[in-house]
Design an enzyme around this catalytic site. Sequence first.
Site, PDB file in Angstrom:
ATOM      1  N   PRO A 184       0.850  -1.199   0.000  1.00  0.00           N
ATOM      2  CA  PRO A 184       0.000   0.000   0.000  1.00  0.00           C
ATOM      3  C   PRO A 184       0.881   1.243   0.000  1.00  0.00           C
ATOM      4  O   PRO A 184       1.494   1.592   1.004  1.00  0.00           O
ATOM      5  CB  PRO A 184      -0.813  -0.134   1.293  1.00  0.00           C
ATOM      6  CG  PRO A 184      -0.034  -1.065   2.158  1.00  0.00           C
ATOM      7  CD  PRO A 184       0.820  -1.913   1.285  1.00  0.00           C
TER       8      PRO A 184
ATOM      9  N   ASP B 210       5.712   2.361   2.387  1.00  0.00           N
ATOM     10  CA  ASP B 210       4.802   1.222   2.567  1.00  0.00           C
ATOM     11  C   ASP B 210       3.978   1.500   3.826  1.00  0.00           C
ATOM     12  O   ASP B 210       4.510   1.498   4.944  1.00  0.00           O
ATOM     13  CB  ASP B 210       5.658  -0.052   2.719  1.00  0.00           C
ATOM     14  CG  ASP B 210       4.825  -1.312   2.880  1.00  0.00           C
ATOM     15  OD1 ASP B 210       3.626  -1.200   3.211  1.00  0.00           O
ATOM     16  OD2 ASP B 210       5.393  -2.403   2.692  1.00  0.00           O
ATOM     17  N   HIS B 211       2.698   1.732   3.639  1.00  0.00           N
ATOM     18  CA  HIS B 211       1.859   2.174   4.757  1.00  0.00           C
ATOM     19  C   HIS B 211       1.636   1.071   5.797  1.00  0.00           C
ATOM     20  O   HIS B 211       1.155   1.322   6.893  1.00  0.00           O
ATOM     21  CB  HIS B 211       0.516   2.681   4.221  1.00  0.00           C
ATOM     22  CG  HIS B 211      -0.131   3.717   5.095  1.00  0.00           C
ATOM     23  ND1 HIS B 211       0.345   4.050   6.345  1.00  0.00           N
ATOM     24  CD2 HIS B 211      -1.211   4.507   4.881  1.00  0.00           C
ATOM     25  CE1 HIS B 211      -0.429   4.978   6.871  1.00  0.00           C
ATOM     26  NE2 HIS B 211      -1.379   5.275   6.007  1.00  0.00           N
ATOM     27  N   ARG B 212       2.016  -0.171   5.455  1.00  0.00           N
ATOM     28  CA  ARG B 212       1.921  -1.225   6.478  1.00  0.00           C
ATOM     29  C   ARG B 212       2.993  -1.030   7.542  1.00  0.00           C
ATOM     30  O   ARG B 212       2.869  -1.495   8.667  1.00  0.00           O
ATOM     31  CB  ARG B 212       2.118  -2.609   5.838  1.00  0.00           C
ATOM     32  CG  ARG B 212       1.052  -2.993   4.834  1.00  0.00           C
ATOM     33  CD  ARG B 212       1.436  -4.258   4.118  1.00  0.00           C
ATOM     34  NE  ARG B 212       2.723  -4.141   3.447  1.00  0.00           N
ATOM     35  CZ  ARG B 212       3.386  -5.147   2.890  1.00  0.00           C
ATOM     36  NH1 ARG B 212       2.881  -6.354   2.925  1.00  0.00           N
ATOM     37  NH2 ARG B 212       4.539  -4.949   2.290  1.00  0.00           N
TER      38      ARG B 212
ATOM     39  N   ILE C  45       5.004   2.161   7.730  1.00  0.00           N
ATOM     40  CA  ILE C  45       5.226   3.568   8.081  1.00  0.00           C
ATOM     41  C   ILE C  45       3.894   4.300   8.054  1.00  0.00           C
ATOM     42  O   ILE C  45       3.141   4.189   7.068  1.00  0.00           O
ATOM     43  CB  ILE C  45       6.205   4.195   7.067  1.00  0.00           C
ATOM     44  CG1 ILE C  45       7.583   3.543   7.232  1.00  0.00           C
ATOM     45  CG2 ILE C  45       6.293   5.698   7.229  1.00  0.00           C
ATOM     46  CD1 ILE C  45       8.467   3.690   6.041  1.00  0.00           C
TER      47      ILE C  45
END
Length: 537
Positions: free
Chosen positions: A330, A506-508, A510
């Site tokens: 993501p 990577d929103h998982r 950060i």
Amino acid sequence: MADRAEVRVPDIGDFDAVEVIEILVQPGDQVAPEDPLITLESDKATMDVPAPFAGTVESLAVTVGDQVSKGDLILLLTGVNLQTAGQAPSSDEPAAQPAPLEPATSEFRVVVPDLGDFADVDVIEVLVGVGDAVEVEQGLITLETDKATMDVPAPKAGTITALLVGVGDKVSAGDGVVTLKTMTEGSVAAQLEQPPSPAEAAVAPPPAPAAPPAPMSPGAAVFTEPAALPAIDEAGFSKAHASPSVRKLARELGVDLPRVRGSGVKGRITAADVKAFVKSVLQGDVAVGGGLPALPSVDFAKFGPVEIQPLSRIQKISGPRLHASWVNLPHVTQHDEADVTELEATRQALKNKAVERGIKLTPLAFVVRACALTLQEFPQFKSSLSADGQSLVFKDYCHIGFAADTPNGLVVPVIRDADKKDIYELAHDLGSLSTAARDGQLKPGDMQGGVFTISSLGGIGGTAFTPIINAPEVAILGVSKMKTSPVYLDGAFVPRLILPLSLSYDHRVIDGAAGVRFTTHLAHTLADVDRLIEAIP
Ligand code: CAO
């Protein structure tokens, strides 16, 4: 002892003192011909040494960590069926001077595997040419039905000696694809140490030719059709750090190797890792996805003249990797700006000095230095998510990659230990790696081990963009062209040189607040010229 035989390290090409990284058998184990016995690893490849014939392992002569070379004893086999082995026995006496045997070669046709209900399937791509050396599992041709595309992979490593099909041909199961010359089974062949005596040699049967491969099971073909099984990332699969026997197992189970976390030495994927991965998938711990909706296929020639240009080798490799990152991670892109007025003035002042040292001091060297400093404060941005998604891997090193545009496509050379290099050393590395990239001279090691990537389009233009993360890294910095802009300072607009930054993360791993803290820190660092140009202790 007539049924006892020594198995020694076969000819392994130019390699010497290769490390034993796994022992796959124990004393007492029964082995069949071609069963893998040990796994060797050089800096370039991992290879299994297979059993030359059936027998029972009597004793092992090597342990994990040993360095072995051609001719070194691996183990003793008993109960060897010498008739079927077609070889002379070893005696209990010390071996007389053995003549190392040349690897036996064999040539056979690779055929189209069982295609289920399909027949007369179109060959849409031929991926190899005569004379090409191919790895086991490397795609040879691509077939396409109205429902799916699939690669027919090489069942063994070898050299292509003839192409039996061309683009546009229609093929069915059992049709020849190529002829392949191999060095016996697997990557290397184990051989009996003890050669036959001259008398025995005179009557000994010639080495049995390698059996032609049985038609491959449908599992050997790689379907990219949307299906319940996870799609296999072929480019990633071929690069995965795993021995041939583990690759075979992964193929049999339909496991996408790049998704498996290796627990072996240097992150090598073991058979146990593959099985654990399958278990996690079955338990629902690892999402495998259900495939993507297919894009419409358009016959462009209906609307006007067209020209077909094949993708370059680099594009074929990087395309699936970029796609995998885009669909699996993501992405969020944080845009920001750095005031580089002082930095650019300093760079102009130092440029000629650098030229005298044979170095081109571009803004990118300063960006690399600023990133190395910022990553020290934000180690999460150079971490990676473990394959099972349950933990973060923090790295105590700082190798920074940078995207380089080459005539053949995009590559990402890596500057090693960027945090330990001053601005001149970084500029030097950028120059030499960019030149090597453009000349197609990068070695595989030059593109590995990166923890964070910078994609600079600043030399070309643009105001902002969305770089795709170089997974399994978790962040990438995009740099656009700096320009002089009016900035409101102390009650007045003043002209300042502004560098646009675009950080994709990577929103998982950060979250948004961390993302903007990173770019803010980076912008401050880029404005702190003294820090950027200070010597490294
Ligand atoms: N703003 C303004 N000018 C810039 C700049 C910036 N942000 N960055 C570089 N420049 C200038 C340089 O100073 C140089 O100018 P001079 O020749 O007058 O000194 C010029 O642009 C060209 O620089 P360069 O390309 O030779 O060197 P570099 O260190 O900036 O970049 C490299 C090296 C390999 C990164 C670059 O050549 C390249 O390939 N860029 C494309 C990367 C890419 O394709 N990214 C997209 C990947 S997909 O996400």
